[in-house]
Write an enzyme that holds these catalytic residues in place. Structure first.
Site, mmCIF file in Angstrom:
data_model
loop_
_atom_site.group_PDB
_atom_site.id
_atom_site.type_symbol
_atom_site.label_atom_id
_atom_site.label_comp_id
_atom_site.label_asym_id
_atom_site.label_seq_id
_atom_site.Cartn_x
_atom_site.Cartn_y
_atom_site.Cartn_z
ATOM 1 N N GLU A 292 0.859 -1.191 0.000
ATOM 2 C CA GLU A 292 0.000 0.000 0.000
ATOM 3 C C GLU A 292 0.888 1.232 0.000
ATOM 4 O OE1 GLU A 292 -3.477 0.816 2.892
ATOM 5 O OE2 GLU A 292 -1.937 2.248 3.527
ATOM 6 N N ASP B 225 -13.913 7.420 7.445
ATOM 7 C CA ASP B 225 -14.223 7.813 8.823
ATOM 8 C C ASP B 225 -15.192 8.984 8.841
ATOM 9 O OD1 ASP B 225 -12.735 5.925 10.249
ATOM 10 O OD2 ASP B 225 -10.879 7.013 9.794
ATOM 11 N N ALA C 265 -19.950 0.680 3.813
ATOM 12 C CA ALA C 265 -19.137 0.202 2.692
ATOM 13 C C ALA C 265 -19.906 -0.835 1.860
ATOM 14 C CB ALA C 265 -17.834 -0.399 3.218
ATOM 15 N N LYS D 89 -21.155 -7.547 3.537
ATOM 16 C CA LYS D 89 -20.245 -7.147 2.433
ATOM 17 C C LYS D 89 -20.090 -8.306 1.447
ATOM 18 C CE LYS D 89 -17.330 -3.877 4.906
ATOM 19 N NZ LYS D 89 -16.008 -3.463 5.372
HETATM 20 P P1 FAD Z 1 -17.993 -0.230 7.053
HETATM 21 O O1 FAD Z 1 -17.807 -1.582 6.504
HETATM 22 O O2 FAD Z 1 -19.200 0.536 6.608
HETATM 23 O O3 FAD Z 1 -18.031 -0.410 8.645
HETATM 24 C C1 FAD Z 1 -18.001 0.717 9.522
HETATM 25 C C2 FAD Z 1 -18.755 0.379 10.793
HETATM 26 O O4 FAD Z 1 -20.154 0.210 10.499
HETATM 27 C C3 FAD Z 1 -18.319 -0.933 11.444
HETATM 28 O O5 FAD Z 1 -18.391 -0.755 12.829
HETATM 29 C C4 FAD Z 1 -19.345 -1.945 10.967
HETATM 30 O O6 FAD Z 1 -19.505 -3.012 11.856
HETATM 31 C C5 FAD Z 1 -20.603 -1.084 10.859
HETATM 32 N N1 FAD Z 1 -21.509 -1.533 9.808
HETATM 33 C C6 FAD Z 1 -21.182 -1.967 8.560
HETATM 34 N N2 FAD Z 1 -22.292 -2.283 7.882
HETATM 35 C C7 FAD Z 1 -23.350 -2.048 8.700
HETATM 36 C C8 FAD Z 1 -24.758 -2.167 8.569
HETATM 37 N N3 FAD Z 1 -25.307 -2.621 7.427
HETATM 38 N N4 FAD Z 1 -25.535 -1.802 9.619
HETATM 39 C C9 FAD Z 1 -24.987 -1.355 10.772
HETATM 40 N N5 FAD Z 1 -23.654 -1.222 10.957
HETATM 41 C C10 FAD Z 1 -22.858 -1.553 9.927
HETATM 42 N N6 FAD Z 1 -9.821 5.260 5.191
HETATM 43 C C11 FAD Z 1 -9.656 6.283 4.293
HETATM 44 O O7 FAD Z 1 -10.151 7.398 4.537
HETATM 45 N N7 FAD Z 1 -8.942 6.108 3.135
HETATM 46 C C12 FAD Z 1 -8.388 4.912 2.813
HETATM 47 O O8 FAD Z 1 -7.754 4.779 1.759
HETATM 48 C C13 FAD Z 1 -8.545 3.820 3.721
HETATM 49 N N8 FAD Z 1 -8.032 2.601 3.446
HETATM 50 C C14 FAD Z 1 -8.249 1.544 4.299
HETATM 51 C C15 FAD Z 1 -7.764 0.272 3.965
HETATM 52 C C16 FAD Z 1 -7.957 -0.808 4.817
HETATM 53 C C17 FAD Z 1 -7.446 -2.174 4.424
HETATM 54 C C18 FAD Z 1 -8.655 -0.617 6.049
HETATM 55 C C19 FAD Z 1 -8.842 -1.768 6.992
HETATM 56 C C20 FAD Z 1 -9.149 0.634 6.394
HETATM 57 C C21 FAD Z 1 -8.966 1.727 5.517
HETATM 58 N N9 FAD Z 1 -9.466 2.997 5.810
HETATM 59 C C22 FAD Z 1 -9.286 4.042 4.929
HETATM 60 C C23 FAD Z 1 -10.158 3.243 7.084
HETATM 61 C C24 FAD Z 1 -11.687 3.030 6.976
HETATM 62 O O9 FAD Z 1 -12.249 3.990 6.114
HETATM 63 C C25 FAD Z 1 -12.262 3.167 8.390
HETATM 64 O O10 FAD Z 1 -11.842 2.083 9.182
HETATM 65 C C26 FAD Z 1 -13.748 3.380 8.520
HETATM 66 O O11 FAD Z 1 -14.019 3.759 9.869
HETATM 67 C C27 FAD Z 1 -14.620 2.170 8.220
HETATM 68 O O12 FAD Z 1 -14.577 1.838 6.892
HETATM 69 P P2 FAD Z 1 -15.224 0.444 6.402
HETATM 70 O O13 FAD Z 1 -15.112 0.457 4.947
HETATM 71 O O14 FAD Z 1 -14.691 -0.692 7.152
HETATM 72 O O15 FAD Z 1 -16.763 0.719 6.835
#
Ligand code: FAD
Length: 289
Positions: free
Chosen positions: A16, A109, A122, A161
Site C-alpha cells: 500500500e 471515517d 461500505a 459485504k
Molecule cells: P464499514 O464496513 O461501513 O463499517 C463501519 C462500521 O459500520 C463498522 O463498525 C461496521 O460493523 C458497521 N456496519 C457496517 N455495515 C453495517 C450495517 N449494514 N448496519 C450497521 N452497521 C454496519 N480510510 C480512508 O479514509 N482512506 C483509505 O484509503 C482507507 N483505506 C483503508 C484500507 C484498509 C485495508 C482498512 C482496513 C481501512 C482503511 N481505511 C481508509 C479506514 C476506513 O475507512 C475506516 O476504518 C472506517 O471507519 C470504516 O470503513 P469500512 O469500509 O470498514 O466501513
C-alpha cells in the site's frame, strides 16, 4: 489484472502507498511506487483521502500511472461517506479508462461535513459497484471495528459485504497474529468464504504506534512494547525493530497459509525490500497454490 484472479492462483504479496502529501510531488510518489515494483508485488494499492491529505484526484492519477507501467496491477481505494453515486461513477470511469480493474470499497471515517449522501456503509458501495466491471475489495478488522459493539456483530456486518458481492478482503493492521487466526476461524464459521489478505504495518516509533492504536483500535501486545523499549531512544533503532517485528509476523503468516500479505509500506521502499527479501528466503514468493 483482477485481484480475484491473482488470489485464485497463489498466496499474494502486495504493497500500500499513499498519494503525494505535504512536500511530496506526484512524481515522487510515483518514484516510490516504481521502487516498490522492483520487489515484484502482485499489486500496489493507493489510499484515498476524501477532503484530507492527498485528495481524490491523485488517488486515481497514481493508480492510473501504476497500471500504465505494465509491471503490476493497481488497486484504488475509494471511500463513500459524503459521496454521491455520480462521484463514484466519475472515479470509476477514470480508473476504467486507464485499465485499472480493482477498487477497495470503503466507508471512510466520520468527519465534520462528511455526511451520508448516497452510501451509509461500505457494503452499500460494494453493492453499487456490482455491474461496474470492477473487481471489488473491502476492509475487515481482526479485532473488530472500533465503532462496533462486538467482534461478533462486526463479522455479521462483514457477511453483508460478502453478500453484496465483495471479491476479497484486506485486514486492518494487527500486531498479534493469533488475533488474525481467531478472526479467520470465526469468518469461516460465519460462512465468509472470500480470500482475506493480511495487512501488516511495521511500527516506527512510540508515538506512531500510540497514534495507530488510538485511531484504528489495534491492540499493542507487551512483546511489541518490549521491542521498542529495547531499541532505546534512537529513531533508527526503533524503525529497525519495527521492520524486524513485521517480518517475523509475515513469516509466521506465510507459514500458516494465509491468502495474501499486504504491506503498509508508508511510502518507504526499505520496508518493501525487507519484506520481500525475508518472504523470498522463506519460499513464500513465487509459489503457486
Ligand atoms: P464499514 O464496513 O461501513 O463499517 C463501519 C462500521 O459500520 C463498522 O463498525 C461496521 O460493523 C458497521 N456496519 C457496517 N455495515 C453495517 C450495517 N449494514 N448496519 C450497521 N452497521 C454496519 N480510510 C480512508 O479514509 N482512506 C483509505 O484509503 C482507507 N483505506 C483503508 C484500507 C484498509 C485495508 C482498512 C482496513 C481501512 C482503511 N481505511 C481508509 C479506514 C476506513 O475507512 C475506516 O476504518 C472506517 O471507519 C470504516 O470503513 P469500512 O469500509 O470498514 O466501513
Amino acid at each position: 489484472m483482477r485481484i480475484s484472479d491473482i488470489l485464485s492462483t497463489k498466496q499474494t504479496f502486495s504493497f500500500e502507498i499513499f498519494p503525494p502529501k505535504g512536500e511530496m510531488s506526484q512524481a515522487q510518489a510515483m518514484g516510490v511506487a516504481e521502487q516498490l515494483m522492483d520487489f515484484d508485488p502482485d499489486w500496489i494499492s493507493v489510499t484515498f483521502s476524501a477532503g484530507g491529505t492527498g485528495g481524490t484526484e491523485s488517488t486515481a492519477d497514481i493508480a492510473r500511472s501504476i497500471e500504465a507501467t505494465g509491471r503490476t496491477s493497481a488497486l484504488a481505494h475509494l471511500t463513500c461517506l459524503g459521496s454521491s453515486e455520480s462521484d463514484v461513477d466519475y472515479f470509476v470511469a477514470r480508473l476504467r479508462s486507464a485499465g485499472v480493474e480493482n477498487v477497495l470499497a470503503l466507508r471512510g471515517d466520520h468527519a465534520p461535513g462528511r455526511e451520508v449522501v448516497d452510501f451509509a456503509h461500505a457494503s452499500d458501495l460494494v453493492a453499487y459497484l456490482q455491474g461496474s466491471g470492477m473487481c471489488v475489495g473491502a476492509a475487515c478488522y481482526p479485532e473488530g471495528h472500533v465503532e462496533c459493539e462486538s467482534l461478533e456483530r462486526d463479522i455479521e456486518n462483514l457477511k453483508v459485504k460478502q453478500d453484496s458481492g465483495v471479491d476479497f478482503l484486506v485486514t486492518q493492521l494487527f500486531f498479534e497474529n493469533e488475533d488474525f487466526y481467531r478472526f479467520r476461524e470465526r469468518c469461516t464459521r460465519a460462512r465468509i468464504k472470500v480470500p482475506i489478505v493480511c495487512g501488516i504495518m511495521p511500527f516506527t516509533s512510540v508515538s506512531q504506534i500510540q497514534r495507530m492504536a488510538f485511531s484504528c483500535g489495534a491492540s499493542i501486545p507487551s512483546k511489541v512494547v518490549r521491542r521498542l523499549v529495547r531499541a532505546g531512544d534512537d529513531a533508527a533503532s526503533q524503525r529497525a525493530a519495527g521492520i524486524e517485528y513485521a517480518c517475523e509476523q509475515m513469516l509466521d503468516l506465510a507459514a500458516n497459509g494465509v491468502d495474501g500479505i499486504h504491506v503498509y509500506s508508508m511510502n518507504r521502499p526499505d520496508v518493501g525490500r525487507a519484506a520481500h527479501d525475508r518472504l523470498l528466503e522463506a519460499g513464500y514468493l513465487g509459489a503457486t497454490r
